[in-house]
Design a protein around this motif. Structure first.
Motif, PDB file in Angstrom:
ATOM      1  N   LEU A   1      25.814  -2.799   2.217  1.00 40.51           N
ATOM      2  CA  LEU A   1      25.987  -3.768   2.463  1.00 40.51           C
ATOM      3  C   LEU A   1      24.223  -4.495   3.302  1.00 40.51           C
ATOM      4  O   LEU A   1      24.458  -3.850   3.954  1.00 40.51           O
ATOM      5  CB  LEU A   1      26.912  -5.068   2.665  1.00 40.51           C
ATOM      6  N   PRO A   2      23.803  -5.417   2.555  1.00 34.91           N
ATOM      7  CA  PRO A   2      23.245  -6.371   4.204  1.00 34.91           C
ATOM      8  C   PRO A   2      24.180  -6.623   4.922  1.00 34.91           C
ATOM      9  O   PRO A   2      25.156  -7.430   4.755  1.00 34.91           O
ATOM     10  CB  PRO A   2      22.302  -7.252   3.388  1.00 34.91           C
ATOM     11  N   PRO A   3      24.112  -6.678   6.504  1.00 30.07           N
ATOM     12  CA  PRO A   3      24.555  -6.911   7.744  1.00 30.07           C
ATOM     13  C   PRO A   3      24.879  -8.361   7.361  1.00 30.07           C
ATOM     14  O   PRO A   3      26.160  -9.250   7.192  1.00 30.07           O
ATOM     15  CB  PRO A   3      23.480  -6.253   8.630  1.00 30.07           C
ATOM     16  N   ILE A   4      24.480  -9.171   6.765  1.00 29.73           N
ATOM     17  CA  ILE A   4      23.922 -10.520   7.165  1.00 29.73           C
ATOM     18  C   ILE A   4      24.987 -10.680   5.482  1.00 29.73           C
ATOM     19  O   ILE A   4      26.286 -11.423   6.520  1.00 29.73           O
ATOM     20  CB  ILE A   4      22.981 -11.319   6.234  1.00 29.73           C
ATOM     21  N   LEU A   5      25.589 -10.275   5.063  1.00 26.04           N
ATOM     22  CA  LEU A   5      26.662 -10.060   4.176  1.00 26.04           C
ATOM     23  C   LEU A   5      27.788  -9.961   4.197  1.00 26.04           C
ATOM     24  O   LEU A   5      28.816 -10.433   3.579  1.00 26.04           O
ATOM     25  CB  LEU A   5      25.958  -9.912   2.316  1.00 26.04           C
ATOM     26  N   ALA A   6      27.860  -8.492   4.178  1.00 30.30           N
ATOM     27  CA  ALA A   6      28.718  -7.609   5.123  1.00 30.30           C
ATOM     28  C   ALA A   6      29.859  -9.299   5.949  1.00 30.30           C
ATOM     29  O   ALA A   6      31.056  -8.876   5.958  1.00 30.30           O
ATOM     30  CB  ALA A   6      28.789  -6.642   5.598  1.00 30.30           C
ATOM     31  N   THR A   7      29.267  -9.414   7.193  1.00 32.98           N
ATOM     32  CA  THR A   7      30.026  -9.540   7.975  1.00 32.98           C
ATOM     33  C   THR A   7      30.099 -11.755   7.717  1.00 32.98           C
ATOM     34  O   THR A   7      30.833 -11.422   8.127  1.00 32.98           O
ATOM     35  CB  THR A   7      28.938  -9.907   9.892  1.00 32.98           C
ATOM     36  N   LEU A   8      29.441 -12.203   7.355  1.00 32.47           N
ATOM     37  CA  LEU A   8      30.001 -13.433   6.487  1.00 32.47           C
ATOM     38  C   LEU A   8      30.479 -13.457   6.007  1.00 32.47           C
ATOM     39  O   LEU A   8      31.605 -14.309   6.276  1.00 32.47           O
ATOM     40  CB  LEU A   8      28.338 -13.790   5.736  1.00 32.47           C
ATOM     41  N   GLY A   9      30.847 -12.256   4.976  1.00 28.71           N
ATOM     42  CA  GLY A   9      32.879 -12.112   4.013  1.00 28.71           C
ATOM     43  C   GLY A   9      33.721 -12.001   5.280  1.00 28.71           C
ATOM     44  O   GLY A   9      34.095 -12.474   5.050  1.00 28.71           O
ATOM     45  N   SER A  10      33.786 -11.229   5.369  1.00 33.88           N
ATOM     46  CA  SER A  10      34.019 -10.618   6.354  1.00 33.88           C
ATOM     47  C   SER A  10      34.627 -11.723   7.097  1.00 33.88           C
ATOM     48  O   SER A  10      35.574 -11.945   7.897  1.00 33.88           O
ATOM     49  CB  SER A  10      33.995  -8.926   7.639  1.00 33.88           C
ATOM     50  N   GLY A  11      33.483 -12.434   8.462  1.00 32.28           N
ATOM     51  CA  GLY A  11      33.972 -13.565   8.894  1.00 32.28           C
ATOM     52  C   GLY A  11      34.660 -14.308   8.015  1.00 32.28           C
ATOM     53  O   GLY A  11      35.906 -14.706   9.155  1.00 32.28           O
ATOM     54  N   LEU A  12      34.617 -15.032   6.875  1.00 33.27           N
ATOM     55  CA  LEU A  12      35.434 -15.625   6.332  1.00 33.27           C
ATOM     56  C   LEU A  12      36.834 -14.758   6.514  1.00 33.27           C
ATOM     57  O   LEU A  12      38.233 -15.994   6.526  1.00 33.27           O
ATOM     58  CB  LEU A  12      35.155 -16.237   5.092  1.00 33.27           C
TER      59      LEU A  12
ATOM     60  N   ILE B   1      25.399 -20.288   0.107  1.00 34.88           N
ATOM     61  CA  ILE B   1      25.311 -19.117  -0.182  1.00 34.88           C
ATOM     62  C   ILE B   1      26.258 -17.546  -1.095  1.00 34.88           C
ATOM     63  O   ILE B   1      25.193 -16.571  -1.301  1.00 34.88           O
ATOM     64  CB  ILE B   1      24.939 -18.470   0.891  1.00 34.88           C
ATOM     65  N   ALA B   2      27.110 -17.706  -0.366  1.00 33.92           N
ATOM     66  CA  ALA B   2      28.234 -17.103  -0.953  1.00 33.92           C
ATOM     67  C   ALA B   2      28.133 -17.257  -2.822  1.00 33.92           C
ATOM     68  O   ALA B   2      28.634 -16.392  -3.390  1.00 33.92           O
ATOM     69  CB  ALA B   2      29.337 -16.979  -0.783  1.00 33.92           C
TER      70      ALA B   2
ATOM     71  N   GLY C   1      35.891 -14.933   1.506  1.00 29.12           N
ATOM     72  CA  GLY C   1      35.499 -13.748   1.781  1.00 29.12           C
ATOM     73  C   GLY C   1      35.585 -11.730   0.926  1.00 29.12           C
ATOM     74  O   GLY C   1      34.375 -12.019   0.757  1.00 29.12           O
ATOM     75  N   VAL C   2      36.538 -12.311   0.460  1.00 33.29           N
ATOM     76  CA  VAL C   2      37.145 -11.150  -0.029  1.00 33.29           C
ATOM     77  C   VAL C   2      36.278 -10.976  -1.724  1.00 33.29           C
ATOM     78  O   VAL C   2      35.348 -10.168  -2.096  1.00 33.29           O
ATOM     79  CB  VAL C   2      38.097 -11.362  -0.422  1.00 33.29           C
ATOM     80  N   LEU C   3      35.443 -12.518  -2.095  1.00 32.38           N
ATOM     81  CA  LEU C   3      35.229 -12.101  -3.508  1.00 32.38           C
ATOM     82  C   LEU C   3      33.525 -11.979  -3.234  1.00 32.38           C
ATOM     83  O   LEU C   3      33.210 -11.679  -4.118  1.00 32.38           O
ATOM     84  CB  LEU C   3      34.938 -13.515  -3.826  1.00 32.38           C
ATOM     85  N   ILE C   4      33.168 -12.260  -1.767  1.00 34.60           N
ATOM     86  CA  ILE C   4      31.864 -11.840  -1.454  1.00 34.60           C
ATOM     87  C   ILE C   4      31.346 -10.748  -1.059  1.00 34.60           C
ATOM     88  O   ILE C   4      31.481 -10.301  -1.775  1.00 34.60           O
ATOM     89  CB  ILE C   4      31.316 -12.731  -0.638  1.00 34.60           C
ATOM     90  N   LEU C   5      32.517 -10.325  -0.990  1.00 39.92           N
ATOM     91  CA  LEU C   5      32.314  -8.502  -0.442  1.00 39.92           C
ATOM     92  C   LEU C   5      32.504  -8.160  -1.570  1.00 39.92           C
ATOM     93  O   LEU C   5      31.748  -6.550  -1.744  1.00 39.92           O
ATOM     94  CB  LEU C   5      33.319  -8.282   0.750  1.00 39.92           C
TER      95      LEU C   5
ATOM     96  N   THR D   1      28.720  -8.297  -4.257  1.00 46.06           N
ATOM     97  CA  THR D   1      27.700  -8.253  -3.394  1.00 46.06           C
ATOM     98  C   THR D   1      28.083  -6.598  -2.961  1.00 46.06           C
ATOM     99  O   THR D   1      26.687  -6.122  -2.936  1.00 46.06           O
ATOM    100  CB  THR D   1      27.272  -8.519  -2.255  1.00 46.06           C
ATOM    101  N   GLY D   2      29.615  -5.438  -3.182  1.00 47.08           N
ATOM    102  CA  GLY D   2      29.493  -5.210  -2.429  1.00 47.08           C
ATOM    103  C   GLY D   2      29.267  -3.828  -3.461  1.00 47.08           C
ATOM    104  O   GLY D   2      28.528  -2.733  -3.762  1.00 47.08           O
ATOM    105  N   LEU D   3      29.801  -4.181  -4.631  1.00 45.53           N
ATOM    106  CA  LEU D   3      30.079  -3.129  -5.845  1.00 45.53           C
ATOM    107  C   LEU D   3      28.317  -2.740  -5.985  1.00 45.53           C
ATOM    108  O   LEU D   3      28.720  -2.023  -6.553  1.00 45.53           O
ATOM    109  CB  LEU D   3      30.463  -3.791  -7.152  1.00 45.53           C
ATOM    110  N   PRO D   4      27.655  -4.087  -6.588  1.00 48.30           N
ATOM    111  CA  PRO D   4      26.262  -3.381  -6.426  1.00 48.30           C
ATOM    112  C   PRO D   4      25.295  -3.070  -5.978  1.00 48.30           C
ATOM    113  O   PRO D   4      24.419  -1.782  -6.581  1.00 48.30           O
ATOM    114  CB  PRO D   4      25.645  -4.975  -6.799  1.00 48.30           C
ATOM    115  N   ALA D   5      26.106  -3.015  -4.713  1.00 47.92           N
ATOM    116  CA  ALA D   5      24.992  -2.274  -3.229  1.00 47.92           C
ATOM    117  C   ALA D   5      25.606  -0.968  -3.191  1.00 47.92           C
ATOM    118  O   ALA D   5      24.740   0.211  -3.141  1.00 47.92           O
ATOM    119  CB  ALA D   5      25.564  -3.010  -2.080  1.00 47.92           C
ATOM    120  N   TRP D   6      26.940  -0.814  -3.548  1.00 50.11           N
ATOM    121  CA  TRP D   6      27.396   0.602  -3.545  1.00 50.11           C
ATOM    122  C   TRP D   6      27.236   1.505  -4.884  1.00 50.11           C
ATOM    123  O   TRP D   6      25.981   2.589  -4.365  1.00 50.11           O
ATOM    124  CB  TRP D   6      29.101   0.335  -4.016  1.00 50.11           C
TER     125      TRP D   6
END
Lengths: 317, 328
Positions: free
Chosen positions: A119-130, B257-258, B306-310, B313-318
């Motif tokens: 994951l791009p760090p911005i998105l990973a840490t944005l999501g995990s931060g939430l 953005i999410a 947050g879980v939805l974002i991960l 975005t995680g699935l396509p990235a992976w």
């Protein structure tokens, strides 16, 4: 004049100029022992967050979850401190250890998201931060946790040999981080990856492991910052220090850390922190509001970026 | 077929259907016109923001300052119209808002396109500059008496009706503005040369430059356009809330953005669809409005997002990472 050509050299001059300007604006109050002590108590918490941000920026990443990690670990520690009674100083130690553990676990999650899942760090840490902030809100219902044993106040409010404890803590962390970045293989690998990820891969660096360590380190530092905030505020709350995120990015960039990765020195970050604190305290004394400070910080961030970009493009041509 | 199933749009649509199905099971009253109009209402301001965020992401940048642009625009517009020209009709208020927003967006555009600074750092900076400037020099008090034009706009509805249980539902006219913004952006992205150039820059700045695209000009346009959309959203927000509160809106940027990223836009640029964005907004609004219907307390809202974002975005990235590993 060679001194002025390095980012850190220019920063030292800026810090000195701001210090002198503020001393001239409010000589009797800014230069008082009382002000110096209160400044020394104030800045370590966001300075430690800035160190956490620096580590991730060196790899060309960013950690937007530092404030979330700090608050979540503070709330876990606070819950232990308030639920378990009669432990004395021992329970404080357990609570702090648990908090660092939370920081490490949170950092590990970020690291896996960035390194293994890509994951791009911005998105990973944005999501995990939430998620971290969300768990902190869900655990407390959004209200503050307070009522700690007296020993908790030590880390944020006491002095050792006349020096504020948080300042000593920051000094040790900054020194440790500086040594880690310049004197160990890990530091070299980290900066190599930041400067050129592809070259680092061809140099047979275990990129995934390095990145995970970076985010774990960032998480642990954020948790320590959370402990300082908790101890100073004598409470923990899910939305403490929300303005610290921008501040941490600002300090790292002001300190000469390249947001694209590869370059940055701890001494630069320390000088940037001092500049911000002088500016902040001084403006406070002249009666400038918090909102104006937000305005000044934002302008400073952009100004520093402009100057650094100019210098960089000047060197190339 | 396989591409359809791995697309973010399909994934988000399935999650939405599952969410609605579960919600309808736990509360049969969920599937009603009132829920739908509530969702559409919740998506009006968020939708305009999201369209703006999408076009920035496609161009390969990121903008977090648009909420501050919206807040400043609505506050300044309400103040200026009240003081100088209260006779202005509602559409003039919207146009003035777009103008102010475009000017603020031009500041971002100048710093990013002309000075060549990193987009995240610039917009983080301008976020606090715009907001700090407004709260320091313009004002901190809510404006509770909006200018007549904005008040009139605030009362405009497309549909209005009464449910079986006697409660009212209505759909605000601003919904049409959001729909218009989506259509206009679709037209720019898919029917103009400019749109192709935005995609090209997002794909690779260097390649775009070498085939003769005016990269700076296109980037500058993108940030001005986003500023104008943000200004529009700000005026609509104030009109619908019937108050211009300078502390509103800022803090929403990451949710927006999410939503866009959930819909399949990539941070690296060059990818993103309006369908995905609309679905992403729908999902975020659903989570914000209706999580409680599923029996999950509202305090878990940001965890859910947050879980939805991960996951989103995680699935396509992976998958991309796995595909790259297989190819190598």
């Amino acid at each position: 004049m060679k001194f002025l050509h390095s980012t850190e050299g220019r920063l030292a001059v800026i810090a000195a100029v701001v210090f002198l300007a503020m001393s001239a604006l409010a000589p009797d109050r800014f230069l008082s022992v009382q002000n110096m002590t209160s400044m020394a108590f104030q800045f370590p918490e966001f300075a430690i967050l800035a160190l956490a941000m620096t580590v991730t920026m060196l790899t060309g990443g960013i950690d937007l979850s530092v404030v979330g990690i700090a608050n979540l670990s503070a709330i876990i520690a606070a819950t232990i401190l308030t639920q378990v009674t009669g432990g004395g100083a021992g329970i404080v130690l357990i609570a702090f250890t648990a908090a660092i553990g939370v920081g490490v676990a949170a950092g590990l999650m970020n690291g896996i998201l960035v390194a293994n899942l890509g994951l791009p760090p911005i998105l990973a840490t944005l999501g995990s931060g939430l998620i971290f902030t969300g768990i902190a809100i869900a655990l407390t219902g959004g209200s503050a946790v307070m009522g700690f044993p007296d020993a908790t106040a030590w880390i944020g409010n006491s002095t050792v040999l006349g020096i504020p404890t948080p300042l000593i803590l920051f000094g040790l962390l900054a020194l440790g981080l500086s040594l880690l970045l310049t004197r160990t293989g890990f530091g070299v690998k980290l900066r190599m990856y930041g400067a050129n990820p592809l070259a680092a891969r061809f140099a047979a660096i275990n990129i995934d492991a390095t990145l995970i360590k970076v985010y774990v380190l960032s998480g642990a530092l954020a948790a320590i910052a959370g402990m300082v905030v908790m101890s100073r505020a004598n409470s923990a709350k899910a939305d403490y220090g929300s303005s610290y995120l921008l501040l941490a990015v600002l300090i790292a960039v002001l300190g000469g850390v390249n947001p694209y990765g590869g370059y940055g020195k701890v001494i630069g970050v320390v000088l940037a922190v001092l500049t911000m604190q002088f500016l902040s305290s001084g403006l406070n004394m002249v009666g400038v509001s918090n909102f104006a400070r937000e305005l000044i910080w934002g302008s400073l961030l952009i100004l520093v970026m402009i100057v650094n970009t100019w210098r960089a493009s000047g060197r190339r041509t | 077929m396989s591409t359809l199933w791995t697309r973010n749009e399909t994934l988000v649509a399935l999650v939405i259907v599952a969410f609605c199905g579960l919600a309808a099971l736990s509360d049969p009253g969920f599937l009603s016109v009132a829920t739908l109009t509530d969702l559409l209402r919740g998506g009006i301001v968020l939708g305009i923001f999201a369209v703006g965020a999408l076009i920035v992401l496609i161009s390969g940048g990121i903008d977090v300052s648009f909420t501050a642009i919206a807040a400043v625009t609505m506050y300044v517009t309400a103040m200026v119209l009240n003081a100088l020209m209260p006779w202005m009709p509602w559409w003039a208020a919207l146009l003035i808002g777009m103008g102010i927003g475009a000017c603020l967006g031009a500041i971002n555009g100048f710093l990013i396109a002309v000075m060549g600074l990193p987009t995240l750092i610039v917009t983080l900076g301008t976020l606090s500059v715009f907001r700090g400037f407004m709260l320091t020099f313009i004002g901190q008090k809510q404006i509770t008496t909006l200018p007549p034009g904005m008040r009139e706009f605030g009362r405009m509805m497309i549909v209005r009706g009464e449910n079986a249980d006697g409660s009212f539902y209505s759909l605000h006219a601003a919904f049409l503005v959001t729909a218009g913004a989506i259509v206009l952006t679709w037209f720019i992205l898919h029917r103009t040369m400019l749109g192709r150039q935005i995609f090209a820059i997002g794909g690779s700045v260097e390649s775009a430059r070498r085939i003769g695209i005016n990269v700076r000009g296109v980037q500058f346009f993108v940030y001005v356009y986003v500023g104008a959309l943000a200004g529009l959203a700000g005026i609509i927000h104030a009109s619908m809330a019937r108050v211009a509160n300078p502390f509103d809106l800022v803090g929403l940027e990451l949710s927006v953005i999410a939503a866009v990223v959930l819909g399949g836009a990539r941070l690296a640029g060059g990818h993103g669809t309006l369908t995905g964005t609309v679905l992403g907004v729908a999902l975020i609004v659903l989570v914000r409005n209706s999580l409680i219907v599923l029996g999950i307390p509202a305090t878990w809202q940001s965890v859910a997002i947050g879980v939805l974002i991960l996951i989103g975005t995680g699935l396509p990235a992976w998958q991309a990472k796995r595909a790259a590993a297989q190819a190598a």
